[in-house]
Write a protein that holds these residues in place. Structure first.
Motif, PDB file in Angstrom:
ATOM      1  N   PRO A   1      19.870  46.324  38.825  1.00  0.00           N
ATOM      2  CA  PRO A   1      19.176  46.726  37.603  1.00  0.00           C
ATOM      3  C   PRO A   1      20.095  46.629  36.386  1.00  0.00           C
ATOM      4  N   MET A   2      19.525  46.880  35.220  1.00  0.00           N
ATOM      5  CA  MET A   2      20.324  46.968  33.997  1.00  0.00           C
ATOM      6  C   MET A   2      19.816  48.141  33.180  1.00  0.00           C
ATOM      7  N   GLY A   3      20.744  48.963  32.712  1.00  0.00           N
ATOM      8  CA  GLY A   3      20.388  50.080  31.844  1.00  0.00           C
ATOM      9  C   GLY A   3      21.040  49.929  30.496  1.00  0.00           C
ATOM     10  N   TRP A   4      20.568  50.738  29.558  1.00  0.00           N
ATOM     11  CA  TRP A   4      21.146  50.767  28.210  1.00  0.00           C
ATOM     12  C   TRP A   4      21.556  52.199  27.913  1.00  0.00           C
ATOM     13  N   ASP A   5      22.829  52.405  27.653  1.00  0.00           N
ATOM     14  CA  ASP A   5      23.324  53.743  27.331  1.00  0.00           C
ATOM     15  C   ASP A   5      23.185  53.934  25.832  1.00  0.00           C
ATOM     16  N   ASP A   6      22.052  54.466  25.420  1.00  0.00           N
ATOM     17  CA  ASP A   6      21.734  54.449  23.995  1.00  0.00           C
ATOM     18  C   ASP A   6      21.762  55.812  23.325  1.00  0.00           C
ATOM     19  N   ASN A   7      22.095  56.894  24.065  1.00  0.00           N
ATOM     20  CA  ASN A   7      22.201  58.167  23.355  1.00  0.00           C
ATOM     21  C   ASN A   7      23.669  58.503  23.121  1.00  0.00           C
ATOM     22  N   GLY A   8      23.918  59.451  22.223  1.00  0.00           N
ATOM     23  CA  GLY A   8      25.288  59.893  22.031  1.00  0.00           C
ATOM     24  C   GLY A   8      25.880  59.527  20.684  1.00  0.00           C
ATOM     25  N   LEU A   9      27.143  59.868  20.528  1.00  0.00           N
ATOM     26  CA  LEU A   9      27.836  59.715  19.256  1.00  0.00           C
ATOM     27  C   LEU A   9      27.922  58.283  18.736  1.00  0.00           C
ATOM     28  N   PRO A  10      28.230  57.292  19.597  1.00  0.00           N
ATOM     29  CA  PRO A  10      28.334  55.926  19.058  1.00  0.00           C
ATOM     30  C   PRO A  10      27.049  55.474  18.369  1.00  0.00           C
ATOM     31  N   THR A  11      25.912  55.831  18.953  1.00  0.00           N
ATOM     32  CA  THR A  11      24.645  55.434  18.345  1.00  0.00           C
ATOM     33  C   THR A  11      24.442  56.144  17.018  1.00  0.00           C
ATOM     34  N   GLU A  12      24.702  57.441  16.988  1.00  0.00           N
ATOM     35  CA  GLU A  12      24.518  58.188  15.739  1.00  0.00           C
ATOM     36  C   GLU A  12      25.414  57.630  14.633  1.00  0.00           C
ATOM     37  N   ARG A  13      26.640  57.338  14.992  1.00  0.00           N
ATOM     38  CA  ARG A  13      27.574  56.809  13.991  1.00  0.00           C
ATOM     39  C   ARG A  13      27.107  55.456  13.467  1.00  0.00           C
TER      40      ARG A  13
END
Length: 881
Positions: A86-98
């Motif tokens: 499979p493939m996931g996307w780690d899209d929550n957290g500080l990098p996204t907010e920044r």
């Protein structure tokens, strides 16, 4: 090979355009689709694929490590397993907010109301020219909507890049760490941690990033070398030691108002008389005890240190173990708090503190130093030093330590039984390479606190709890209200708990919702569950879990690998996977690790377009696991080698297929052909053994080495016979050998050179090469008919398996002779004598006609009289003949 070609052989095979052509066909045909029914029959090989952070762009380091995983997936598929990839996307957290803040020029202010149809001030800009104070404040809901919008766009581009790299992912098996299913799984796991007593709240000193205004876990720290200075300060003795000064050296004089004690090592003779006494702090006049503790360092500074709440993590240990008061003066914004400290009773000390209120740490330090110099309590000038300072790995300013209420999950730091279990799980896990195991052990041994999982951010998985408010309006944090699992996902900041309604939010007798979110690792630690349908799709979960493989980078062993193993142990009491592969780093020509923060990353798209995806995959696969790879984008030598190899596969296949097909049922009867197949059978065995040991680089090495010898020597040696010059039987023997070798080589290369091998295979087959079985030695040897025993004058057996190697070496010898004679390779030889060891000369004798043909020699005399091949008595003919 089949008699009919699926696509025909092009006049000029080329790499250009193969990615688009075959990606479309693989999608259409479902080549990499995970088939549950097949999985039940054949067995599963499941991969816990790293979900890349969907904030920004992928770089060449991602291509490097993800290619390592893909070659394993393709090998396991060829071995008959149904691969869950499979493939996931780690899209929550500080990098996204920044990224959202910079991209749109906004910042989140939870106090603001939601604005429908909000249009951000920037669209597509980098936002870096906008100061944080100038970013437009927007509501939490508006901010989260922008996070959702940008991550979805990033994920589309990421998927397109992964497809162009040729990852054999099942794109129907994708997830987002912020999607409803992921939030549900993450909240469910957390609630179960709470129910079992593994998750708890505590009001305690917390590592704090003042820029992001959030707590930071131990695993997210990094030391950075920074300029600092030692300041020598005079603490004043009291009682019997009145008039005596105690000199300490500190890098943080601004924390003097938070000093709670002095500490020295219990064996330090210099301070024995002071233990049990008190001293007064300079400038602020606070009486503090002098204590002994084993962590004090006699050889550091003056050997005695001040304990402040809190200057560093050692202060926290001293504070806890010596039962000292908490006098925190730095707030969550990194400024000195206006708290009118009751412990400062001296009037001048209170005035000195008042001058610090509201100042940043930097400004407060300057003010304290100036005041100490004026009072004469600082001895000499500050002594400049460089020292390691703790930062949040994604932060720009040194961390502070403040006291806050946070959520934690037990990780073994305070539970020796759990720590021992986690160490044992690490021993059960198969590490590739094995030396990476020690990094895990070192991390587990060095844990000094439980896992802090709450974050003061916005775009993340909400912590699923509420807190009751009593009749007097006091919030009861000790008895949180939790939802039933059937209610998940929930957002306590916008939903009321069962039995309450929104009108009771913040009211006496009502409730407040938790506004913190879970650390992104608290969700990423559940990637096996997120991808595998845990508690959502029991059939899928039972098929894929526990997984076979966790591939990842070495720098997140302490975070992702450890946290996933921990969550699996807490929930299922088992390993989440049986193997882990750890890739090395990409380093620039100066041997510095490539990273976005250093600004030395290389984006892969131009390399893929210029050299082809096969060429880039070859470069990545040529490196062993755990090995760092130096990469110079100005001169990517290994990628150029990969392109040459992929082109050679196309052209060599076209050349071999142009000879035509062998007659039905043909077997290889010529000793040279049989020897070639025997050599190839050894290559298959070595490649298989390497892949089974997770050494893909070795598998590629042995295959590539044989391939070039096959092209440069064998094809050249037998081509006259393959054209039919030696008669039908000899021609068929060459053709069946050429065709067998080509097809086996294509399958050996298929995990690495995915597009060129598929293209060649399609010229003579209708199905995909990536659904063909892995070759075996028995299959390679099947066409080889053992001839009658050859006559041997000495009466000894001849090693027929070495015929191909002997003839190849002899050919090289003749080529060298022509080079040294400065004649062209096509210059004929009238006669020559080949000298060499008896056994090798006898091997050459079995294929002498082929050697004469390729060397263009009318006569070759064989002489068993040398330690290695040499040529003498060479008589060259004329090119005009």
């Amino acid at each position: 090979m089949t008699d009919s070609a699926a696509n025909g052989i092009p006049d000029k095979p080329a790499l250009e355009g193969l990615e688009q052509k075959w990606n479309a066909k693989w999608d259409q045909q479902g080549t990499f689709h995970f088939d549950r029914d097949a999985a039940k029959a054949k067995g599963v090989y499941s991969i816990d694929t790293p979900p890349p952070t969907a904030s920004g762009s992928l770089h060449i380091g991602h291509v490097f490590s993800y290619t390592h995983t893909d070659v394993i997936a393709r090998y396991q598929r060829a071995q008959g397993k149904e691969v869950f990839y499979p493939m996931g996307w780690d899209d929550n957290g500080l990098p996204t907010e920044r990224r959202v803040q910079n991209y749109y020029g906004v910042r989140c202010d939870p106090s603001l109301p939601y604005t429908p149809d909000f249009v951000p001030p920037f669209e597509g800009g980098d936002g870096k020219s906008v100061k944080a104070a100038d970013q437009q404040p927007i509501s939490r809901r508006n901010f989260i909507e922008l996070c959702e919008r940008l991550t979805k766009e990033d994920e589309k581009q990421f998927e397109q890049l992964w497809r162009s790299v040729g990852l054999s992912v099942d794109w129907n098996q994708t997830y987002r760490t912020i999607g409803d299913e992921s939030i549900t799984a993450s909240q469910r796991a957390f609630l179960r941690n709470v129910a079992r007593g593994e998750a708890y709240q505590a009001d305690a000193p917390t590592l704090w990033d003042v820029t992001f205004r959030t707590a930071v876990a131990q695993a997210e720290l990094e030391d950075r070398e920074r300029d600092g200075a030692y300041h020598s300060l005079a603490f004043h003795g009291t009682g019997a030691h009145d008039g005596e000064d105690v000199i300490i050296e500190t890098t943080r004089p601004e924390l003097l108002p938070a000093c709670v004690a002095l500490v020295a090592h219990p064996d330090d003779e210099r301070y024995q008389k002071l233990f049990g006494t008190t001293v007064r702090t300079p400038l602020f006049g606070v009486e503090v005890p002098v204590l002994a503790h084993r962590l004090a360092q006699p050889d550091k500074g003056s050997g005695i240190a001040m304990i402040c709440t809190f200057g560093d993590v050692t202060d926290v240990v001293w504070w806890r173990e010596l039962h000292l008061p908490n006098r925190t003066i730095i707030g969550q914004d990194g400024r000195v708090i206006d708290l009118s400290p009751e412990w400062i009773t001296d009037e001048q000390g209170r005035e000195a503190f008042a001058q610090l209120v509201g100042k940043t740490v930097f400004s407060a330090q300057k003010a304290v130093v100036a005041a100490l110099q004026e009072s004469g309590e600082m001895l000499g000038a500050p002594k400049p030093i460089k020292h390691p300072v703790k930062f949040f790995e994604k932060g720009d300013r040194p961390l502070e330590i403040v006291s806050t209420r946070q959520w934690y999950i037990s990780n073994g730091a305070g539970d020796e039984k759990l720590r021992a279990t986690l160490k044992e799980r690490g021993n059960e896990l198969e590490w590739h390479p094995a030396f990476m195991h020690v990094r895990y052990d070192n991390w587990v041994d060095g844990l000094n606190g439980d896992w802090l999982v709450s974050r003061q951010r916005y775009f993340g998985v909400p912590i699923p709890v509420w807190y009751p408010i009593d009749a007097e309006g006091v919030t009861d944090y000790e008895h949180p209200i939790v939802p039933d699992e059937s209610q998940l996902p929930v957002d306590p900041s916008s939903q009321a708990p069962a039995g309450f309604d929104e009108s009771q939010r913040g009211q006496a007798g009502g409730f407040v919702g938790e506004v913190d979110v879970l650390d992104t690792w608290a969700t990423s630690s559940l990637t096996p569950q997120l991808a595998g349908g845990w508690e959502r799709d029991p059939e899928l979960w039972d098929l894929v879990a526990p997984y076979d493989l966790r591939p990842q980078a070495q720098d997140i062993i302490r975070t992702w690998l450890f946290s996933t193993l921990l969550r699996s142990e807490l929930e299922d009491h088992r390993l989440p996977w049986s193997h882990t592969t750890i890739s090395g780093f990409i380093v620039d020509p100066d041997r510095k690790k490539m990273s976005k923060s250093k600004g030395n990353v290389v984006t892969p798209l131009s390399l893929l377009e210029q050299f082809s995806s096969d060429a880039v995959r070859y470069w990545a696969a040529a490196y062993k696991l755990g090995t760092d790879a130096a990469f110079d984008p100005q001169n990517p030598k290994q990628i150029k080698v990969g392109r040459r190899l992929a082109i050679k596969i196309l052209n060599a296949a076209k050349f071999v297929l142009a000879f035509g097909q062998a007659s039905q049922g043909t077997q290889a009867t010529n000793p040279l052909d049989i020897s070639l197949l025997a050599t190839l059978a050894e290559v298959v065995e070595q490649s298989t053994k390497a892949f089974d040991a997770y050494d893909h680089a070795r598998a590629l090495e042995v295959t590539e080495s044989f391939f070039w010898t096959f092209c440069d020597d064998y094809i050249e040696i037998v081509k006259e016979r393959a054209y039919g010059a030696a008669g039908d039987a000899e021609r068929d023997s060459a053709l069946v050998t050429l065709q067998t070798a080509l097809e086996v080589l294509l399958r050996l290369f298929a995990p690495f050179i995915v597009y060129a091998t598929e293209e060649v295979y399609s010229w003579t087959h209708d199905e995909s090469i990536h659904r063909q079985p892995w070759p075996t030695a028995a299959e390679v040897l099947a066409p080889a008919a053992r001839p009658a025993e050859p006559a041997d004058a000495a009466g000894d057996d001849i090693d027929e398996g070495g015929v191909f190697a002997a003839v190849s070496d002899a050919l090289i010898t003749f080529r060298r002779a022509k080079t040294e004679a400065k004649v062209k390779m096509r210059t004929p030889i009238v006669t020559a004598t080949l000298h060499g060891p008896a056994d090798r000369i006898q091997q050459v004798a079995l294929a002498l006609d082929d050697l004469r043909s390729v060397a263009k020699a009318e006569q070759i005399v064989l002489a068993e009289d040398g330690e290695q091949f040499t040529v003498s008595d060479v008589e060259f003919g004329s090119l005009d003949q």
